[in-house]
Design a protein around this motif. Structure first.
Motif, PDB file in Angstrom:
ATOM      1  N   ASN A 170     -45.776 -54.938  42.785  1.00 17.33           N
ATOM      2  CA  ASN A 170     -44.680 -55.395  43.640  1.00 17.33           C
ATOM      3  C   ASN A 170     -43.751 -56.257  42.796  1.00 17.33           C
ATOM      4  O   ASN A 170     -43.937 -57.474  42.677  1.00 17.33           O
ATOM      5  CB  ASN A 170     -45.229 -56.180  44.832  1.00 17.33           C
ATOM      6  CG  ASN A 170     -44.163 -56.422  45.889  1.00 17.33           C
ATOM      7  OD1 ASN A 170     -42.962 -56.418  45.608  1.00 17.33           O
ATOM      8  ND2 ASN A 170     -44.590 -56.621  47.123  1.00 17.33           N
ATOM      9  N   VAL A 171     -42.769 -55.621  42.157  1.00  9.76           N
ATOM     10  CA  VAL A 171     -41.878 -56.336  41.242  1.00  9.76           C
ATOM     11  C   VAL A 171     -41.099 -57.448  41.941  1.00  9.76           C
ATOM     12  O   VAL A 171     -41.032 -58.574  41.435  1.00  9.76           O
ATOM     13  CB  VAL A 171     -40.928 -55.348  40.531  1.00  9.76           C
ATOM     14  CG1 VAL A 171     -39.905 -56.091  39.691  1.00  9.76           C
ATOM     15  CG2 VAL A 171     -41.729 -54.405  39.645  1.00  9.76           C
ATOM     16  N   PRO A 172     -40.468 -57.201  43.102  1.00  4.06           N
ATOM     17  CA  PRO A 172     -39.743 -58.302  43.749  1.00  4.06           C
ATOM     18  C   PRO A 172     -40.610 -59.518  44.053  1.00  4.06           C
ATOM     19  O   PRO A 172     -40.208 -60.657  43.827  1.00  4.06           O
ATOM     20  CB  PRO A 172     -39.203 -57.659  45.038  1.00  4.06           C
ATOM     21  CG  PRO A 172     -39.130 -56.203  44.724  1.00  4.06           C
ATOM     22  CD  PRO A 172     -40.290 -55.927  43.834  1.00  4.06           C
ATOM     23  N   ASN A 204     -33.705 -54.978  28.728  1.00  4.60           N
ATOM     24  CA  ASN A 204     -32.820 -55.160  29.859  1.00  4.60           C
ATOM     25  C   ASN A 204     -33.187 -56.435  30.600  1.00  4.60           C
ATOM     26  O   ASN A 204     -34.337 -56.657  30.920  1.00  4.60           O
ATOM     27  CB  ASN A 204     -32.921 -53.965  30.818  1.00  4.60           C
ATOM     28  CG  ASN A 204     -31.992 -54.112  31.994  1.00  4.60           C
ATOM     29  OD1 ASN A 204     -30.805 -54.341  31.825  1.00  4.60           O
ATOM     30  ND2 ASN A 204     -32.537 -53.965  33.174  1.00  4.60           N
ATOM     31  N   GLU A 205     -32.200 -57.242  30.853  1.00  2.00           N
ATOM     32  CA  GLU A 205     -32.421 -58.452  31.638  1.00  2.00           C
ATOM     33  C   GLU A 205     -31.507 -58.382  32.841  1.00  2.00           C
ATOM     34  O   GLU A 205     -30.301 -58.301  32.720  1.00  2.00           O
ATOM     35  CB  GLU A 205     -32.109 -59.703  30.806  1.00  2.00           C
ATOM     36  CG  GLU A 205     -33.018 -59.829  29.601  1.00  2.00           C
ATOM     37  CD  GLU A 205     -32.737 -61.071  28.806  1.00  2.00           C
ATOM     38  OE1 GLU A 205     -32.173 -62.010  29.392  1.00  2.00           O
ATOM     39  OE2 GLU A 205     -33.056 -61.121  27.614  1.00  2.00           O
ATOM     40  N   SER A 206     -32.095 -58.395  33.968  1.00  2.00           N
ATOM     41  CA  SER A 206     -31.328 -58.229  35.198  1.00  2.00           C
ATOM     42  C   SER A 206     -31.745 -59.272  36.197  1.00  2.00           C
ATOM     43  O   SER A 206     -32.893 -59.644  36.314  1.00  2.00           O
ATOM     44  CB  SER A 206     -31.559 -56.821  35.776  1.00  2.00           C
ATOM     45  OG  SER A 206     -30.979 -56.706  37.036  1.00  2.00           O
ATOM     46  N   GLY A 207     -30.771 -59.744  36.968  1.00  2.00           N
ATOM     47  CA  GLY A 207     -31.091 -60.725  37.980  1.00  2.00           C
ATOM     48  C   GLY A 207     -31.582 -60.122  39.267  1.00  2.00           C
ATOM     49  O   GLY A 207     -31.974 -60.833  40.178  1.00  2.00           O
ATOM     50  N   SER A 208     -31.579 -58.802  39.381  1.00  2.00           N
ATOM     51  CA  SER A 208     -32.036 -58.152  40.606  1.00  2.00           C
ATOM     52  C   SER A 208     -33.264 -57.314  40.319  1.00  2.00           C
ATOM     53  O   SER A 208     -33.308 -56.570  39.354  1.00  2.00           O
ATOM     54  CB  SER A 208     -30.933 -57.249  41.184  1.00  2.00           C
ATOM     55  OG  SER A 208     -30.567 -56.273  40.251  1.00  2.00           O
ATOM     56  N   PRO A 209     -34.310 -57.421  41.141  1.00  2.00           N
ATOM     57  CA  PRO A 209     -35.556 -56.711  40.889  1.00  2.00           C
ATOM     58  C   PRO A 209     -35.461 -55.246  41.292  1.00  2.00           C
ATOM     59  O   PRO A 209     -35.989 -54.833  42.314  1.00  2.00           O
ATOM     60  CB  PRO A 209     -36.566 -57.469  41.751  1.00  2.00           C
ATOM     61  CG  PRO A 209     -35.745 -57.997  42.888  1.00  2.00           C
ATOM     62  CD  PRO A 209     -34.386 -58.279  42.330  1.00  2.00           C
ATOM     63  N   THR A 210     -34.774 -54.429  40.504  1.00  2.00           N
ATOM     64  CA  THR A 210     -34.570 -53.025  40.857  1.00  2.00           C
ATOM     65  C   THR A 210     -35.421 -52.095  40.007  1.00  2.00           C
ATOM     66  O   THR A 210     -35.223 -50.887  40.045  1.00  2.00           O
ATOM     67  CB  THR A 210     -33.089 -52.647  40.683  1.00  2.00           C
ATOM     68  OG1 THR A 210     -32.694 -52.925  39.334  1.00  2.00           O
ATOM     69  CG2 THR A 210     -32.218 -53.462  41.627  1.00  2.00           C
ATOM     70  N   LEU A 211     -36.330 -52.635  39.216  1.00  2.00           N
ATOM     71  CA  LEU A 211     -37.095 -51.797  38.314  1.00  2.00           C
ATOM     72  C   LEU A 211     -37.957 -50.796  39.066  1.00  2.00           C
ATOM     73  O   LEU A 211     -38.011 -49.621  38.729  1.00  2.00           O
ATOM     74  CB  LEU A 211     -37.968 -52.674  37.416  1.00  2.00           C
ATOM     75  CG  LEU A 211     -38.664 -51.972  36.258  1.00  2.00           C
ATOM     76  CD1 LEU A 211     -37.640 -51.322  35.344  1.00  2.00           C
ATOM     77  CD2 LEU A 211     -39.518 -52.950  35.477  1.00  2.00           C
TER      78      LEU A 211
END
Length: 399
Positions: A209-211, A2-9
């Motif tokens: 802290n993913v973001p 999954n490649e996402s532009g928002s850090p929602t993991l």
């Protein structure tokens, strides 16, 4: 992948206030209140000699009750560790436990300080004893709440339900996308140029802290690949992560990781299943021999695996706003979850027809629900369970 532009993991790490800091904070507030409130204008007023004894009684009564209650609660921790699993920290890790003791310390310091402060005064504001009485009532209510929590955690069903609910929360925070029939394109990372190793005492990686890590990797134009999963053990010298493209300061990663002595539910996607499997394994041991408890644990495992069956699990590649992978997080695969939750239980249940039947029903249900690419791993385990039933308990396989 999954490649996402928002850090929602993951959600941002929740850095809990340490027990020592909570006690210091409550002690300081109690000291300040005990010095400030007696200085209020004595209107309405009470005689100091009439409340000094009451303040001392309230203070020593609250701290004495707290000491007795918490001494008894140590037995609860010992009971859950010995009965369920030593890794079960639902009660001892509950913030209300050490916050209640910190509040009792604050009440004690307030009452003793206030009693000493009014000793040389003839009359003081009625606020002083009223506040002491209200604080004592709140402390009593908190200690009652702690006791009720303790009674919940020494019972099997509420304990299993709590593990299930906490695991659900972390799974919902991590796995939000439905399963995709077509796998994502493989991601080619540049060669690693910098290892980041752990230095210090042995710890568990609890949260990241993913973001913040995504922002740091984007700003420095690097890729940070974690090599230890959440919940993994770190010893001095272990490889924590690798940085691709060019070097960055170690502290850029280390300050955005949270470590501790024990695993927690906050971001650890496998911890709940590990606990449920541990409880089932202990129940199946020859020393305990309680297959009904193992069946109850399998019911909770079944619920969690069903929720994972239809989710996309290969989401450990986190991309920035321009769809460039910046952060790699090791996450379990579907086979990893099955191996963790079921494989050891299947081996331990070889002598228990009750548990084998429940395992067969669990796997039959999963086989009908999982996407077809995931069905083979379920079928392999189902075949193993049915073979064991057929050879040792033929009446159960025909039931």
């Amino acid at each position: 992948m999954n490649e996402s532009g928002s850090p929602t993991l993951f959600r941002r790490p929740r850095r809990r206030l340490r027990a020592e800091l909570a006690q210091i904070l409550c002690a300081v507030v109690g000291l300040v209140g005990g010095l400030a409130l007696p200085a209020l204008p004595p209107s309405p007023a009470v005689l100091s000699k009439d409340i000094i004894g009451a303040l001392f009684t309230i203070g020593f009564g609250v701290i004495g009750l707290a000491s007795v209650v918490f001494s008894l609660l140590f037995l609860v921790v010992q009971f859950t560790s010995g009965t369920f699993t030593p890794r079960l920290n639902l009660f001892s890790d509950d913030p209300i436990v050490w916050r209640t003791f910190a509040f009792a310390v604050g009440v004690f310091i307030y009452t003793i300080t206030a009693a000493l402060a009014v000793a040389h005064r003839g009359r003081v504001s009625v606020v002083v004893p009223v506040v002491a009485l209200l604080l004592a009532l709140v402390a009593a209510l908190l200690m009652r709440t702690v006791q009720l929590h303790a009674f919940v955690f020494i019972r099997l069903t509420p304990c299993l339900d709590e593990i299930n609910q906490r695991t659900r929360r972390v799974h919902d925070a991590v796995y939000s996308a439905p399963y995709r029939d077509t796998p994502g394109e493989p991601v080619d990372l540049p060669a690693p140029v910098m290892p980041i190793r752990w230095s210090g005492r042995p710890v568990v990686l609890q949260q990241i802290n993913v973001p913040a890590l995504l922002t740091a990797a984007t700003d420095h134009d690097v890729v940070i690949a974690l090599r230890v999963p959440i919940g993994g053990q770190l010893f001095e010298g272990d490889l924590l992560a690798e940085v691709h493209q060019h070097a960055i300061p170690d502290q850029l990663l280390l300050r955005n990781t949270l470590t501790g002595r024990e695993r927690t539910f906050d971001q650890d996607v496998t911890f709940g299943l590990r606990l449920l499997a541990d409880i089932a394994l202990r129940a199946l041991s020859t020393a305990v021999n309680d297959p009904a408890t193992a069946v109850q644990s399998l019911e909770q495992i079944h619920d969690l695996l069903r929720r994972l069956a239809g989710k996309e699990l290969d989401i450990g590649y986190v991309a920035d706003a321009r769809a460039r992978v910046r952060l790699v997080i090791p996450l379990p695969t579907w086979d990893d979850y099955l191996r963790l939750a079921l494989d050891e239980v299947i081996v331990a249940a070889s002598h228990s027809p009750m548990v084998l039947v429940r395992l067969r029903d669990l796997l039959l249900g999963l086989y009908d629900e999982v996407p077809r690419p995931r069905s083979s791993s379920v079928a392999d385990r189902l075949r193993l369970v049915e073979d064991r039933l057929r050879s040792d308990f033929p009446r159960e396989i025909s039931a």
